[in-house]
Design an enzyme around this catalytic site. Structure first.
Site, PDB file in Angstrom:
ATOM      1  CB  VAL A  13      -0.971  -0.008   1.202  1.00 37.36           C
ATOM      2  CG1 VAL A  13      -1.752   1.286   1.294  1.00 37.36           C
ATOM      3  CG2 VAL A  13      -1.928  -1.195   1.102  1.00 37.36           C
ATOM      4  CD  GLU A 126     -14.523   5.311   1.711  1.00 41.42           C
ATOM      5  OE1 GLU A 126     -15.175   6.295   2.031  1.00 41.42           O
ATOM      6  OE2 GLU A 126     -14.998   4.145   1.701  1.00 41.42           O
ATOM      7  CB  VAL A 129     -14.459  -0.701   4.838  1.00 44.46           C
ATOM      8  CG1 VAL A 129     -15.594  -1.658   4.502  1.00 44.46           C
ATOM      9  CG2 VAL A 129     -14.272  -0.602   6.341  1.00 44.46           C
ATOM     10  N   GLY A 184       0.120  -9.084  -3.590  1.00 44.42           N
ATOM     11  CA  GLY A 184       0.031  -8.030  -2.561  1.00 44.42           C
ATOM     12  C   GLY A 184      -1.355  -7.873  -1.965  1.00 44.42           C
ATOM     13  CD  GLU A 187      -4.506  -7.378   5.909  1.00 47.48           C
ATOM     14  OE1 GLU A 187      -3.982  -6.655   6.757  1.00 47.48           O
ATOM     15  OE2 GLU A 187      -5.017  -6.924   4.869  1.00 47.48           O
ATOM     16  CG  ASP A 198      -9.089  -8.116   6.020  1.00 47.40           C
ATOM     17  OD1 ASP A 198      -8.315  -7.222   6.398  1.00 47.40           O
ATOM     18  OD2 ASP A 198      -9.802  -8.004   5.000  1.00 47.40           O
ATOM     19  CE  LYS A 202     -10.929  -5.168   4.556  1.00 45.20           C
ATOM     20  NZ  LYS A 202     -10.546  -6.093   3.489  1.00 45.20           N
ATOM     21  N   GLY A 300      -4.994  -4.487  -3.148  1.00 43.97           N
ATOM     22  CA  GLY A 300      -3.966  -4.198  -4.143  1.00 43.97           C
ATOM     23  C   GLY A 300      -3.457  -2.773  -3.992  1.00 43.97           C
TER      24      GLY A 300
HETATM   25  N1  LIG Z   1      -2.523  -4.948   0.757  1.00 43.25           N
HETATM   26  C1  LIG Z   1      -3.722  -4.465   0.504  1.00 43.25           C
HETATM   27  O1  LIG Z   1      -4.281  -4.680  -0.580  1.00 43.25           O
HETATM   28  C2  LIG Z   1      -4.428  -3.665   1.517  1.00 43.25           C
HETATM   29  C3  LIG Z   1      -3.912  -3.413   2.760  1.00 43.25           C
HETATM   30  N2  LIG Z   1      -4.596  -2.642   3.651  1.00 43.25           N
HETATM   31  C4  LIG Z   1      -3.988  -2.298   4.928  1.00 43.25           C
HETATM   32  O2  LIG Z   1      -2.878  -1.460   4.692  1.00 43.25           O
HETATM   33  C5  LIG Z   1      -1.877  -1.674   5.680  1.00 43.25           C
HETATM   34  C6  LIG Z   1      -0.570  -2.048   5.001  1.00 43.25           C
HETATM   35  O3  LIG Z   1      -0.771  -3.214   4.244  1.00 43.25           O
HETATM   36  P1  LIG Z   1       0.339  -3.734   3.189  1.00 43.25           P
HETATM   37  O4  LIG Z   1       0.928  -2.601   2.456  1.00 43.25           O
HETATM   38  O5  LIG Z   1      -0.324  -4.823   2.442  1.00 43.25           O
HETATM   39  O6  LIG Z   1       1.413  -4.350   4.190  1.00 43.25           O
HETATM   40  P2  LIG Z   1       2.907  -4.748   3.880  1.00 43.25           P
HETATM   41  O7  LIG Z   1       3.251  -5.845   4.825  1.00 43.25           O
HETATM   42  O8  LIG Z   1       3.119  -4.947   2.441  1.00 43.25           O
HETATM   43  O9  LIG Z   1       3.723  -3.416   4.299  1.00 43.25           O
HETATM   44  C7  LIG Z   1       3.849  -2.997   5.611  1.00 43.25           C
HETATM   45  C8  LIG Z   1       4.864  -1.879   5.678  1.00 43.25           C
HETATM   46  O10 LIG Z   1       4.941  -1.429   7.012  1.00 43.25           O
HETATM   47  C9  LIG Z   1       6.303  -1.488   7.451  1.00 43.25           C
HETATM   48  N3  LIG Z   1       6.316  -1.886   8.845  1.00 43.25           N
HETATM   49  C10 LIG Z   1       5.875  -3.038   9.405  1.00 43.25           C
HETATM   50  N4  LIG Z   1       6.040  -3.007  10.735  1.00 43.25           N
HETATM   51  C11 LIG Z   1       6.619  -1.819  11.020  1.00 43.25           C
HETATM   52  C12 LIG Z   1       7.063  -1.202  12.206  1.00 43.25           C
HETATM   53  N5  LIG Z   1       6.970  -1.807  13.401  1.00 43.25           N
HETATM   54  N6  LIG Z   1       7.617   0.029  12.121  1.00 43.25           N
HETATM   55  C13 LIG Z   1       7.752   0.638  10.937  1.00 43.25           C
HETATM   56  N7  LIG Z   1       7.346   0.127   9.771  1.00 43.25           N
HETATM   57  C14 LIG Z   1       6.797  -1.105   9.815  1.00 43.25           C
HETATM   58  C15 LIG Z   1       6.979  -2.532   6.597  1.00 43.25           C
HETATM   59  O11 LIG Z   1       8.368  -2.208   6.575  1.00 43.25           O
HETATM   60  P3  LIG Z   1       9.438  -2.981   5.675  1.00 43.25           P
HETATM   61  O12 LIG Z   1       9.137  -2.528   4.262  1.00 43.25           O
HETATM   62  O13 LIG Z   1      10.724  -2.496   6.168  1.00 43.25           O
HETATM   63  O14 LIG Z   1       9.195  -4.441   5.871  1.00 43.25           O
HETATM   64  C16 LIG Z   1       6.267  -2.301   5.260  1.00 43.25           C
HETATM   65  O15 LIG Z   1       6.891  -1.254   4.558  1.00 43.25           O
HETATM   66  C17 LIG Z   1      -2.461  -2.751   6.615  1.00 43.25           C
HETATM   67  O16 LIG Z   1      -3.157  -2.105   7.648  1.00 43.25           O
HETATM   68  C18 LIG Z   1      -3.439  -3.485   5.706  1.00 43.25           C
HETATM   69  O17 LIG Z   1      -4.455  -4.120   6.426  1.00 43.25           O
HETATM   70  C19 LIG Z   1      -5.812  -2.091   3.366  1.00 43.25           C
HETATM   71  C20 LIG Z   1      -6.392  -2.302   2.157  1.00 43.25           C
HETATM   72  C21 LIG Z   1      -5.753  -3.142   1.146  1.00 43.25           C
HETATM   73  N1  LIG Z   2      -5.961  -8.443   2.873  1.00 45.92           N
HETATM   74  C1  LIG Z   2      -7.032  -7.581   2.529  1.00 45.92           C
HETATM   75  C2  LIG Z   2      -6.493  -6.318   1.948  1.00 45.92           C
HETATM   76  C3  LIG Z   2      -7.500  -5.276   1.839  1.00 45.92           C
HETATM   77  O1  LIG Z   2      -8.158  -4.869   2.784  1.00 45.92           O
HETATM   78  C4  LIG Z   2      -7.927  -8.255   1.517  1.00 45.92           C
HETATM   79  O2  LIG Z   2      -7.502  -9.250   0.926  1.00 45.92           O
HETATM   80  O3  LIG Z   2      -9.054  -7.793   1.327  1.00 45.92           O
END
Ligand SMILES: NC(=O)C1=CN([C@@H]2O[C@H](COP(=O)(O)OP(=O)(O)OC[C@H]3O[C@@H](n4cnc5c(N)ncnc54)[C@H](OP(=O)(O)O)[C@@H]3O)[C@@H](O)[C@H]2O)C=CC1
Ligand SMILES: N[C@@H](CC=O)C(=O)O
Length: 336
Positions: A13, A126, A129, A184, A187, A198, A202, A300
């Site tokens: 994200v 936003e 969910v 991607g 979670e 998850d 939501k 995504g």
């Molecule tokens: N993936 C998706 O499609 C969606 C995700 N979300 C939400 O978005 C958020 C992020 O998801 P996503 O991008 O998939 O997760 P990722 O695991 O891909 O990325 C998480 C990021 O957070 C960093 N991170 C993790 N722990 C720490 C910490 N303790 N301190 C500082 N940085 C940290 C990681 O660092 P590093 O890069 O160094 O590992 C990484 O850059 C979550 O809340 C998820 O539920 C919501 C909608 C859709």
């Molecule tokens: N892991 C979640 C990411 C978006 O919220 C999903 O698959 O829906």
């Protein structure tokens, strides 16, 4: 003028947000009235390679973000700790926060919203969910008179992607999950997706929004897709049905809120039958509008960045500088 945004997290994200800020400068300038810059990004692992321009500080120390004149924070880390503490600190400094973190919101949303209120700033989410679907906006701003009688929804992109791949490609559960992770969608801990957590988080956010409270978590049926086999899927096909991980939410006549998350078989004439792959959909039954269905990508990098950046520009009302925008302008408070 430039708006400075601190980005917490640079995974799926966070990377999507960063690239969108780079690629959509003109649109952001139009919508926000100012150019948008990310001077600092918080990550965990300083050894990973990053595709980020050289003038952005990448740090593992949260407090580094305050070295910059930060106007807003976008949180894309996930989980409750240490993020809860980070977001509290930002809100206490009156810095608006945009987050996609459904787990944190379901567990600590009220507390964070109170902190935002006390410090007259914003907490908006936003993206937490249904990915790119502006469902919170629609419920908050467009269904104020309607009485929402029932909500049915597919809210987890990973689960829907896995069920679709198992059905259409006869892929195994494990292979389909691995593909969802590669894309991607999943979670960091994919058991949150496949065990229904998850979707549960939501659904709790939707419950806060619609009914201003959550049901007792112990009363909520929560099942994931972990027990769904290829045999189950084939049996559904035989009956011209599909298996979907369905969330339902309603209020009974005695005022209690009922919610469930479980795999169900739906028939061809069900409005969510055609929702495939990573897509999510929300069906809202109201007394006036009747049956509304919204669908779109539920996970995504860019669908999520879409919701985050639309949230971000919603902070700018009538092109006023961010610091001049009073909290009191928010339409309908959530988590109250
Ligand atoms: N993936 C998706 O499609 C969606 C995700 N979300 C939400 O978005 C958020 C992020 O998801 P996503 O991008 O998939 O997760 P990722 O695991 O891909 O990325 C998480 C990021 O957070 C960093 N991170 C993790 N722990 C720490 C910490 N303790 N301190 C500082 N940085 C940290 C990681 O660092 P590093 O890069 O160094 O590992 C990484 O850059 C979550 O809340 C998820 O539920 C919501 C909608 C859709
Ligand atoms: N892991 C979640 C990411 C978006 O919220 C999903 O698959 O829906």
């Amino acid at each position: 003028m430039t708006v400075n945004v601190a980005l917490l997290g640079l995974g799926t994200v966070g990377q999507g947000v960063y690239e969108t800020v780079v690629s959509h400068q003109e649109e952001l300038r139009q919508a926000a009235g100012e150019s948008v810059r990310i001077p600092v990004i918080l990550i965990k692992d300083s050894c990973k390679n990053r595709s980020i321009s050289g003038d952005v500080e990448i740090t593992t120390d949260f407090n580094d973000i305050f070295k910059y004149p930060i106007d807003a924070v976008i949180e894309a880390v996930g989980g409750c700790e240490p993020v809860y503490g980070y977001l509290r600190k930002c809100l206490e400094r009156k810095i608006p926060v945009i987050t996609a973190n459904k787990e944190l919101l379901a567990k600590k949303g009220s507390e964070l919203m109170n902190t935002a209120d006390r410090h007259q700033t914003e907490l908006i989410f936003e993206a937490s969910v249904a990915g790119s679907i502006p469902i919170l906006y629609i419920i908050k701003n467009y269904l104020k008179v309607n009485r929402i009688q029932k909500l049915e929804a597919i809210l987890n992109g990973t689960s829907n992607f896995i069920l679709t791949a198992m059905r259409n490609n006869k892929q195994s559960f494990e292979q389909s999950l691995a593909e969802a992770q590669r894309l991607g969608y999943a979670e960091a801990d994919p058991s949150n997706d496949i065990l229904g957590w998850d979707t549960f988080y939501k659904t709790m956010i939707l419950s806060e929004l619609i009914y201003h409270r959550q049901p007792d978590w112990n009363d909520v049926v929560r099942k994931g897709i972990d027990q769904v086999t290829l045999e189950d899927i084939n049996a559904a096909i035989e009956s011209q049905e599909k298996i979907k991980l369905m969330a339902t939410l309603s209020r009974s006549s005695n005022g209690s809120i009922k919610a469930s998350i479980e795999p169900v078989r739906i028939k061809k004439d069900h409005p969510l039958y055609a929702v495939e792959g990573v897509n999510n959909a929300v069906r809202i039954k109201t007394d006036l509008a009747d049956d509304l269905v919204l669908s779109g990508p539920g996970a995504g990098a860019f669908p999520t960045a879409s919701a985050i950046m639309e949230d971000f520009v919603s902070l700018f009302k009538n092109n006023k500088p961010l610091k001049d925008i009073s909290k009191k302008r928010r339409a309908v408070p959530l988590f109250k």
